[in-house]
Design a protein around this motif. Structure first.
Motif, PDB file in Angstrom:
ATOM      1  N   PRO A 254      55.853  -4.242  62.361  1.00  0.00           N
ATOM      2  CA  PRO A 254      55.800  -2.838  61.909  1.00  0.00           C
ATOM      3  C   PRO A 254      57.011  -2.480  61.043  1.00  0.00           C
ATOM      4  O   PRO A 254      56.873  -1.782  60.032  1.00  0.00           O
ATOM      5  CB  PRO A 254      55.808  -2.039  63.227  1.00  0.00           C
ATOM      6  CG  PRO A 254      55.291  -2.993  64.248  1.00  0.00           C
ATOM      7  CD  PRO A 254      55.730  -4.350  63.822  1.00  0.00           C
ATOM      8  N   GLU A 255      58.185  -3.000  61.412  1.00  0.00           N
ATOM      9  CA  GLU A 255      59.390  -2.669  60.635  1.00  0.00           C
ATOM     10  C   GLU A 255      59.390  -3.355  59.266  1.00  0.00           C
ATOM     11  O   GLU A 255      59.825  -2.777  58.267  1.00  0.00           O
ATOM     12  CB  GLU A 255      60.653  -3.026  61.432  1.00  0.00           C
ATOM     13  CG  GLU A 255      60.835  -2.132  62.649  1.00  0.00           C
ATOM     14  CD  GLU A 255      62.229  -2.226  63.253  1.00  0.00           C
ATOM     15  OE1 GLU A 255      63.155  -2.736  62.589  1.00  0.00           O
ATOM     16  OE2 GLU A 255      62.377  -1.779  64.407  1.00  0.00           O
ATOM     17  N   LEU A 256      58.879  -4.584  59.217  1.00  0.00           N
ATOM     18  CA  LEU A 256      58.820  -5.270  57.916  1.00  0.00           C
ATOM     19  C   LEU A 256      57.803  -4.577  57.001  1.00  0.00           C
ATOM     20  O   LEU A 256      58.037  -4.421  55.792  1.00  0.00           O
ATOM     21  CB  LEU A 256      58.475  -6.751  58.094  1.00  0.00           C
ATOM     22  CG  LEU A 256      58.504  -7.590  56.804  1.00  0.00           C
ATOM     23  CD1 LEU A 256      59.875  -7.546  56.125  1.00  0.00           C
ATOM     24  CD2 LEU A 256      58.107  -9.033  57.080  1.00  0.00           C
ATOM     25  N   LEU A 257      56.689  -4.138  57.581  1.00  0.00           N
ATOM     26  CA  LEU A 257      55.686  -3.398  56.794  1.00  0.00           C
ATOM     27  C   LEU A 257      56.298  -2.127  56.214  1.00  0.00           C
ATOM     28  O   LEU A 257      56.110  -1.803  55.034  1.00  0.00           O
ATOM     29  CB  LEU A 257      54.484  -3.019  57.680  1.00  0.00           C
ATOM     30  CG  LEU A 257      53.470  -4.129  57.963  1.00  0.00           C
ATOM     31  CD1 LEU A 257      52.541  -3.710  59.101  1.00  0.00           C
ATOM     32  CD2 LEU A 257      52.655  -4.464  56.710  1.00  0.00           C
ATOM     33  N   LYS A 258      57.032  -1.407  57.055  1.00  0.00           N
ATOM     34  CA  LYS A 258      57.674  -0.147  56.618  1.00  0.00           C
ATOM     35  C   LYS A 258      58.650  -0.439  55.469  1.00  0.00           C
ATOM     36  O   LYS A 258      58.645   0.245  54.445  1.00  0.00           O
ATOM     37  CB  LYS A 258      58.407   0.467  57.830  1.00  0.00           C
ATOM     38  CG  LYS A 258      59.182   1.746  57.565  1.00  0.00           C
ATOM     39  CD  LYS A 258      59.645   2.311  58.919  1.00  0.00           C
ATOM     40  CE  LYS A 258      60.814   3.214  58.979  1.00  0.00           C
ATOM     41  NZ  LYS A 258      61.343   3.909  57.891  1.00  0.00           N
ATOM     42  N   LEU A 259      59.447  -1.482  55.635  1.00  0.00           N
ATOM     43  CA  LEU A 259      60.445  -1.814  54.622  1.00  0.00           C
ATOM     44  C   LEU A 259      59.783  -2.215  53.304  1.00  0.00           C
ATOM     45  O   LEU A 259      60.204  -1.779  52.224  1.00  0.00           O
ATOM     46  CB  LEU A 259      61.346  -2.949  55.138  1.00  0.00           C
ATOM     47  CG  LEU A 259      62.449  -3.388  54.182  1.00  0.00           C
ATOM     48  CD1 LEU A 259      63.456  -2.265  53.950  1.00  0.00           C
ATOM     49  CD2 LEU A 259      63.169  -4.615  54.722  1.00  0.00           C
ATOM     50  N   MET A 260      58.727  -3.042  53.400  1.00  0.00           N
ATOM     51  CA  MET A 260      58.073  -3.493  52.166  1.00  0.00           C
ATOM     52  C   MET A 260      57.373  -2.339  51.451  1.00  0.00           C
ATOM     53  O   MET A 260      57.233  -2.360  50.227  1.00  0.00           O
ATOM     54  CB  MET A 260      57.104  -4.643  52.468  1.00  0.00           C
ATOM     55  CG  MET A 260      57.849  -5.939  52.762  1.00  0.00           C
ATOM     56  SD  MET A 260      56.773  -7.336  53.084  1.00  0.00           S
ATOM     57  CE  MET A 260      56.086  -7.679  51.460  1.00  0.00           C
ATOM     58  N   ALA A 261      56.950  -1.339  52.232  1.00  0.00           N
ATOM     59  CA  ALA A 261      56.351  -0.137  51.606  1.00  0.00           C
ATOM     60  C   ALA A 261      57.430   0.649  50.854  1.00  0.00           C
ATOM     61  O   ALA A 261      57.182   1.180  49.766  1.00  0.00           O
ATOM     62  CB  ALA A 261      55.693   0.731  52.682  1.00  0.00           C
ATOM     63  N   GLU A 262      58.634   0.681  51.419  1.00  0.00           N
ATOM     64  CA  GLU A 262      59.738   1.427  50.784  1.00  0.00           C
ATOM     65  C   GLU A 262      60.371   0.646  49.637  1.00  0.00           C
ATOM     66  O   GLU A 262      60.757   1.223  48.633  1.00  0.00           O
ATOM     67  CB  GLU A 262      60.821   1.726  51.834  1.00  0.00           C
ATOM     68  CG  GLU A 262      60.404   2.811  52.818  1.00  0.00           C
ATOM     69  CD  GLU A 262      61.405   2.924  53.967  1.00  0.00           C
ATOM     70  OE1 GLU A 262      60.998   3.456  55.001  1.00  0.00           O
ATOM     71  OE2 GLU A 262      62.558   2.479  53.859  1.00  0.00           O
TER      72      GLU A 262
END
Ligand code: 3PG
Length: 328
Positions: A254-262
Protein backbone atom coordinates in the motif's frame (compact mmCIF):
# COMPACT_ATOMS: atom_id res chain seq x y z
CA UNK A 1 32.50 -18.84 -7.18
CA UNK A 2 30.30 -18.63 -4.09
CA UNK A 3 28.97 -22.15 -4.09
CA UNK A 4 29.36 -23.88 -0.78
CA UNK A 5 31.57 -26.94 -0.87
CA UNK A 6 29.36 -29.97 -0.68
CA UNK A 7 31.39 -32.39 1.38
CA UNK A 8 30.45 -32.83 5.01
CA UNK A 9 32.82 -31.86 7.78
CA UNK A 10 33.05 -34.46 10.54
CA UNK A 11 31.73 -31.94 13.10
CA UNK A 12 28.46 -31.75 11.17
CA UNK A 13 27.91 -35.48 11.40
CA UNK A 14 25.73 -35.65 14.44
CA UNK A 15 24.35 -38.46 16.48
CA UNK A 16 21.49 -39.05 14.04
CA UNK A 17 20.47 -42.60 13.52
CA UNK A 18 22.00 -43.81 10.24
CA UNK A 19 19.57 -44.76 7.50
CA UNK A 20 21.57 -46.45 4.81
CA UNK A 21 19.32 -47.51 1.93
CA UNK A 22 15.84 -47.89 0.51
CA UNK A 23 14.58 -44.48 1.55
CA UNK A 24 11.78 -42.90 -0.45
CA UNK A 25 12.69 -39.42 -1.69
CA UNK A 26 9.74 -37.33 -2.89
CA UNK A 27 10.27 -34.36 -5.20
CA UNK A 28 7.15 -32.19 -4.83
CA UNK A 29 7.28 -29.17 -7.11
CA UNK A 30 4.29 -27.10 -8.12
CA UNK A 31 6.73 -25.32 -10.48
CA UNK A 32 8.70 -28.30 -11.83
CA UNK A 33 12.44 -28.59 -12.35
CA UNK A 34 13.69 -28.98 -15.92
CA UNK A 35 13.62 -32.65 -16.99
CA UNK A 36 17.42 -32.80 -17.14
CA UNK A 37 17.52 -31.80 -13.46
CA UNK A 38 14.97 -34.44 -12.48
CA UNK A 39 17.05 -37.04 -14.35
CA UNK A 40 20.11 -35.92 -12.37
CA UNK A 41 18.25 -36.08 -9.06
CA UNK A 42 17.01 -39.57 -9.91
CA UNK A 43 20.54 -40.70 -10.72
CA UNK A 44 21.90 -39.48 -7.37
CA UNK A 45 18.98 -40.93 -5.41
CA UNK A 46 19.14 -44.36 -7.10
CA UNK A 47 22.94 -44.52 -7.02
CA UNK A 48 22.66 -44.18 -3.26
CA UNK A 49 20.16 -47.04 -3.06
CA UNK A 50 16.98 -45.01 -2.59
CA UNK A 51 13.87 -44.54 -4.72
CA UNK A 52 12.49 -41.37 -6.24
CA UNK A 53 8.84 -40.32 -6.35
CA UNK A 54 7.66 -37.29 -8.30
CA UNK A 55 4.74 -34.96 -7.75
CA UNK A 56 4.88 -32.14 -10.28
CA UNK A 57 2.51 -29.29 -11.19
CA UNK A 58 0.05 -30.24 -8.47
CA UNK A 59 -2.86 -27.85 -8.06
CA UNK A 60 -4.56 -29.49 -5.08
CA UNK A 61 -2.70 -29.52 -1.74
CA UNK A 62 -4.43 -32.83 -0.95
CA UNK A 63 -2.29 -34.43 -3.66
CA UNK A 64 0.78 -33.16 -1.77
CA UNK A 65 -0.58 -34.54 1.53
CA UNK A 66 -1.12 -37.95 -0.07
CA UNK A 67 2.23 -38.08 -1.87
CA UNK A 68 4.19 -37.20 1.26
CA UNK A 69 2.52 -39.87 3.44
CA UNK A 70 5.22 -42.52 2.97
CA UNK A 71 8.16 -40.26 2.03
CA UNK A 72 11.35 -40.45 4.08
CA UNK A 73 12.80 -37.35 2.43
CA UNK A 74 11.29 -34.40 0.63
CA UNK A 75 12.70 -31.98 -1.96
CA UNK A 76 10.68 -28.82 -2.65
CA UNK A 77 11.11 -25.41 -4.25
CA UNK A 78 8.79 -22.60 -3.09
CA UNK A 79 6.17 -25.23 -2.19
CA UNK A 80 4.73 -24.54 1.24
CA UNK A 81 5.74 -27.21 3.72
CA UNK A 82 3.18 -26.38 6.38
CA UNK A 83 2.39 -28.11 9.66
CA UNK A 84 -0.41 -29.93 7.79
CA UNK A 85 2.12 -31.30 5.29
CA UNK A 86 4.38 -32.38 8.17
CA UNK A 87 1.42 -34.01 9.95
CA UNK A 88 0.71 -36.11 6.86
CA UNK A 89 4.38 -37.03 6.44
CA UNK A 90 4.55 -39.78 9.03
CA UNK A 91 7.95 -41.14 7.91
CA UNK A 92 9.64 -37.86 7.05
CA UNK A 93 13.20 -37.41 8.33
CA UNK A 94 14.56 -34.62 6.15
CA UNK A 95 13.19 -31.85 3.93
CA UNK A 96 15.43 -29.88 1.58
CA UNK A 97 14.35 -26.62 0.00
CA UNK A 98 16.18 -26.70 -3.35
CA UNK A 99 16.99 -23.01 -3.29
CA UNK A 100 18.02 -20.22 -0.98
CA UNK A 101 14.97 -18.83 0.85
CA UNK A 102 13.33 -21.24 3.28
CA UNK A 103 10.47 -19.04 4.45
CA UNK A 104 8.16 -21.65 2.87
CA UNK A 105 9.15 -24.27 5.45
CA UNK A 106 7.43 -24.44 8.83
CA UNK A 107 10.66 -24.90 10.77
CA UNK A 108 8.90 -25.17 14.11
CA UNK A 109 6.78 -28.05 12.86
CA UNK A 110 9.89 -29.75 11.45
CA UNK A 111 11.83 -29.32 14.68
CA UNK A 112 8.92 -30.56 16.80
CA UNK A 113 8.99 -33.81 14.82
CA UNK A 114 12.80 -34.05 14.74
CA UNK A 115 12.84 -33.49 10.98
CA UNK A 116 16.00 -31.91 9.60
CA UNK A 117 15.32 -28.91 7.31
CA UNK A 118 17.98 -27.68 4.85
CA UNK A 119 18.40 -25.30 1.95
CA UNK A 120 20.95 -25.34 -0.87
CA UNK A 121 22.58 -21.90 -0.59
CA UNK A 122 24.22 -20.39 -3.65
CA UNK A 123 23.09 -23.02 -6.12
CA UNK A 124 20.63 -20.86 -8.05
CA UNK A 125 22.08 -17.41 -7.40
CA UNK A 126 23.64 -16.76 -10.80
CA UNK A 127 20.30 -17.50 -12.48
CA UNK A 128 18.52 -14.97 -10.25
CA UNK A 129 21.25 -12.38 -10.78
CA UNK A 130 21.10 -12.73 -14.56
CA UNK A 131 17.33 -12.21 -14.45
CA UNK A 132 17.78 -9.07 -12.33
CA UNK A 133 20.08 -7.56 -14.93
CA UNK A 134 17.78 -8.68 -17.76
CA UNK A 135 14.76 -7.05 -16.11
CA UNK A 136 16.80 -3.92 -15.49
CA UNK A 137 17.86 -3.58 -19.13
CA UNK A 138 14.23 -4.20 -20.16
CA UNK A 139 13.15 -1.41 -17.81
CA UNK A 140 15.69 1.25 -18.80
CA UNK A 141 14.94 0.54 -22.47
CA UNK A 142 11.26 1.36 -21.82
CA UNK A 143 10.12 -2.26 -21.97
CA UNK A 144 11.26 -2.41 -25.60
CA UNK A 145 8.51 -0.07 -26.80
CA UNK A 146 10.67 1.54 -29.47
CA UNK A 147 11.21 4.83 -27.63
CA UNK A 148 14.63 6.13 -26.62
CA UNK A 149 15.75 4.71 -23.27
CA UNK A 150 18.84 5.02 -21.11
CA UNK A 151 22.00 3.04 -20.33
CA UNK A 152 23.26 1.37 -17.18
CA UNK A 153 26.92 2.33 -17.58
CA UNK A 154 27.91 4.90 -14.95
CA UNK A 155 24.64 4.52 -13.00
CA UNK A 156 24.71 3.70 -9.30
CA UNK A 157 23.36 0.30 -8.29
CA UNK A 158 22.56 -0.43 -4.65
CA UNK A 159 22.45 -4.00 -3.42
CA UNK A 160 20.44 -4.61 -0.28
CA UNK A 161 21.86 -7.77 1.33
CA UNK A 162 25.18 -8.93 -0.01
CA UNK A 163 24.73 -12.68 -0.04
CA UNK A 164 25.10 -15.12 -2.92
CA UNK A 165 22.60 -13.42 -5.23
CA UNK A 166 23.66 -9.88 -4.33
CA UNK A 167 27.30 -10.68 -5.07
CA UNK A 168 26.44 -12.20 -8.43
CA UNK A 169 24.38 -9.13 -9.33
CA UNK A 170 27.36 -6.95 -8.34
CA UNK A 171 29.72 -9.02 -10.49
CA UNK A 172 27.51 -8.75 -13.57
CA UNK A 173 26.66 -5.07 -12.96
CA UNK A 174 30.35 -4.21 -12.87
CA UNK A 175 30.58 -5.70 -16.37
CA UNK A 176 27.94 -3.17 -17.41
CA UNK A 177 30.14 -0.40 -15.96
CA UNK A 178 27.78 0.38 -13.09
CA UNK A 179 29.02 1.82 -9.77
CA UNK A 180 27.98 -0.77 -7.23
CA UNK A 181 27.14 -0.06 -3.58
CA UNK A 182 25.90 -2.48 -0.94
CA UNK A 183 24.52 -2.76 2.55
CA UNK A 184 24.06 -5.94 4.55
CA UNK A 185 22.86 -5.95 8.15
CA UNK A 186 25.00 -9.02 8.84
CA UNK A 187 28.26 -7.90 7.22
CA UNK A 188 30.76 -5.21 8.13
CA UNK A 189 31.76 -2.51 5.68
CA UNK A 190 35.22 -4.11 5.52
CA UNK A 191 33.73 -7.46 4.53
CA UNK A 192 31.72 -5.86 1.73
CA UNK A 193 34.62 -3.72 0.51
CA UNK A 194 37.00 -6.69 0.65
CA UNK A 195 34.87 -8.47 -1.97
CA UNK A 196 36.13 -5.96 -4.53
CA UNK A 197 32.64 -5.97 -6.00
CA UNK A 198 30.88 -3.14 -4.14
CA UNK A 199 31.43 -0.12 -1.93
CA UNK A 200 29.77 -0.42 1.47
CA UNK A 201 27.36 2.25 2.69
CA UNK A 202 26.44 2.80 6.33
CA UNK A 203 22.80 1.68 6.28
CA UNK A 204 19.87 0.91 4.01
CA UNK A 205 18.68 4.53 4.05
CA UNK A 206 22.06 5.60 2.64
CA UNK A 207 21.75 2.96 -0.06
CA UNK A 208 18.41 4.36 -1.25
CA UNK A 209 19.72 7.95 -1.03
CA UNK A 210 22.86 7.15 -3.01
CA UNK A 211 21.67 4.89 -5.80
CA UNK A 212 19.76 5.19 -9.08
CA UNK A 213 18.70 1.55 -8.83
CA UNK A 214 18.19 -0.54 -5.68
CA UNK A 215 18.05 -4.33 -5.99
CA UNK A 216 16.56 -6.26 -3.07
CA UNK A 217 18.17 -9.50 -1.88
CA UNK A 218 16.88 -9.72 1.68
CA UNK A 219 15.06 -12.82 2.91
CA UNK A 220 11.49 -12.56 4.19
CA UNK A 221 11.85 -12.54 7.99
CA UNK A 222 9.96 -10.93 10.85
CA UNK A 223 12.41 -7.99 10.60
CA UNK A 224 12.31 -7.50 6.84
CA UNK A 225 8.61 -8.07 6.07
CA UNK A 226 7.01 -4.77 4.93
CA UNK A 227 10.35 -3.03 5.48
CA UNK A 228 10.56 -1.56 1.98
CA UNK A 229 8.14 1.25 2.64
CA UNK A 230 7.18 4.78 1.63
CA UNK A 231 9.85 6.55 3.69
CA UNK A 232 12.67 4.35 2.45
CA UNK A 233 11.88 4.30 -1.27
CA UNK A 234 11.10 8.03 -1.19
CA UNK A 235 14.79 8.59 -0.43
CA UNK A 236 15.64 7.66 -4.02
CA UNK A 237 16.39 10.59 -6.26
CA UNK A 238 14.52 11.35 -9.46
CA UNK A 239 14.06 8.41 -11.80
CA UNK A 240 14.82 5.77 -9.16
CA UNK A 241 14.22 2.10 -9.99
CA UNK A 242 13.40 -0.55 -7.38
CA UNK A 243 14.10 -4.16 -8.37
CA UNK A 244 12.72 -7.07 -6.40
CA UNK A 245 13.91 -10.62 -6.96
CA UNK A 246 13.61 -11.50 -3.27
CA UNK A 247 10.12 -11.87 -1.80
CA UNK A 248 6.87 -9.91 -2.21
CA UNK A 249 6.42 -9.87 1.59
CA UNK A 250 9.34 -7.46 2.07
CA UNK A 251 7.42 -4.73 0.23
CA UNK A 252 4.83 -2.60 1.96
CA UNK A 253 2.57 -2.64 -1.08
CA UNK A 254 0.00 0.00 0.00
CA UNK A 255 2.82 2.43 0.81
CA UNK A 256 4.69 1.74 -2.44
CA UNK A 257 1.46 2.24 -4.40
CA UNK A 258 0.88 5.57 -2.63
CA UNK A 259 4.44 6.69 -3.34
CA UNK A 260 4.34 5.70 -7.01
CA UNK A 261 1.06 7.62 -7.39
CA UNK A 262 2.74 10.72 -5.92
CA UNK A 263 6.12 10.31 -7.61
CA UNK A 264 5.61 9.65 -11.28
CA UNK A 265 9.37 9.30 -11.80
CA UNK A 266 9.75 6.03 -9.84
CA UNK A 267 9.69 2.55 -11.35
CA UNK A 268 9.15 -0.87 -9.77
CA UNK A 269 10.18 -4.12 -11.48
CA UNK A 270 9.71 -7.42 -9.76
CA UNK A 271 10.08 -11.16 -10.24
CA UNK A 272 7.43 -11.79 -7.60
CA UNK A 273 3.99 -10.61 -8.59
CA UNK A 274 2.58 -8.36 -5.85
CA UNK A 275 -0.80 -9.03 -4.29
CA UNK A 276 -1.78 -5.60 -5.67
CA UNK A 277 -0.63 -6.41 -9.23
CA UNK A 278 -3.80 -4.92 -10.74
CA UNK A 279 -3.23 -1.60 -8.95
CA UNK A 280 0.47 -1.46 -9.86
CA UNK A 281 -0.45 -2.10 -13.52
CA UNK A 282 -2.08 1.35 -13.54
CA UNK A 283 1.48 2.79 -13.54
CA UNK A 284 1.98 2.08 -17.20
CA UNK A 285 5.60 2.17 -18.30
CA UNK A 286 6.77 2.22 -14.66
CA UNK A 287 5.92 -1.29 -13.49
CA UNK A 288 6.74 -4.80 -14.61
CA UNK A 289 6.13 -8.17 -12.93
CA UNK A 290 6.97 -11.61 -14.30
CA UNK A 291 3.87 -13.82 -14.54
CA UNK A 292 5.57 -16.47 -12.39
CA UNK A 293 8.76 -16.25 -10.33
CA UNK A 294 11.40 -16.87 -13.00
CA UNK A 295 14.69 -16.05 -11.24
CA UNK A 296 15.77 -19.61 -10.51
CA UNK A 297 13.97 -21.09 -13.50
CA UNK A 298 16.93 -22.17 -15.62
CA UNK A 299 18.17 -25.65 -16.43
CA UNK A 300 21.49 -24.83 -14.78
CA UNK A 301 19.94 -23.59 -11.54
CA UNK A 302 17.52 -26.54 -11.47
CA UNK A 303 20.41 -28.96 -11.93
CA UNK A 304 22.61 -27.24 -9.34
CA UNK A 305 19.94 -26.88 -6.66
CA UNK A 306 18.13 -30.17 -7.35
CA UNK A 307 21.27 -32.31 -7.39
CA UNK A 308 22.67 -30.52 -4.33
CA UNK A 309 19.42 -31.37 -2.53
CA UNK A 310 19.66 -35.03 -3.61
CA UNK A 311 23.29 -35.21 -2.47
CA UNK A 312 22.51 -33.57 0.88
CA UNK A 313 19.75 -36.12 1.47
CA UNK A 314 21.96 -39.04 0.44
CA UNK A 315 24.76 -37.83 2.75
CA UNK A 316 22.30 -37.40 5.59
CA UNK A 317 21.05 -40.98 5.20
CA UNK A 318 24.56 -42.38 4.79
CA UNK A 319 26.41 -40.49 7.52
CA UNK A 320 23.97 -38.24 9.40
CA UNK A 321 25.57 -35.15 7.85
CA UNK A 322 23.56 -32.04 8.72
CA UNK A 323 25.51 -29.43 6.77
CA UNK A 324 23.12 -26.73 5.55
CA UNK A 325 20.57 -27.52 8.25
CA UNK A 326 18.46 -24.40 8.93
CA UNK A 327 16.36 -25.52 11.91
CA UNK A 328 19.04 -25.85 14.53
C1 3PG B 1 15.04 -19.13 -3.82
O1 3PG B 1 14.73 -18.74 -2.70
O2 3PG B 1 15.92 -19.98 -4.02
C2 3PG B 1 14.38 -18.51 -5.03
O3 3PG B 1 13.38 -17.64 -4.65
C3 3PG B 1 13.91 -19.52 -6.06
O4 3PG B 1 12.64 -20.03 -5.80
P1 3PG B 1 12.00 -21.15 -6.76
O5 3PG B 1 12.74 -22.42 -6.57
O6 3PG B 1 10.56 -21.26 -6.34
O7 3PG B 1 12.09 -20.68 -8.19
Amino acid sequence: MWLQPHSCHWSLVTGHKKYKRNMKVLVATEKPFAKVAVDGIREVVEKNGHTLALLEKYTDVNDFYKAVEDADALIVRSDKVTKEVIDHAKNLKIVVRAGAGYDNLDLEACTARGIVAMNTPGQNSNAVAELVMGMLVYCVRNFYNGKSGSELMGKKLGILAFGNVGRNVARIAKGFGMDVYAFDAFLTADQINASGLATAVANQEALFETCDVVSLHIPATAETKQSINYALVNKMHKGGILVNSARKEVINEPELLKLMAERTDLKYITDIMPDADAEFKAFEGRYFATPKKMGAQTEEANINAGIAAANQISDFFATGCTKFQVNK
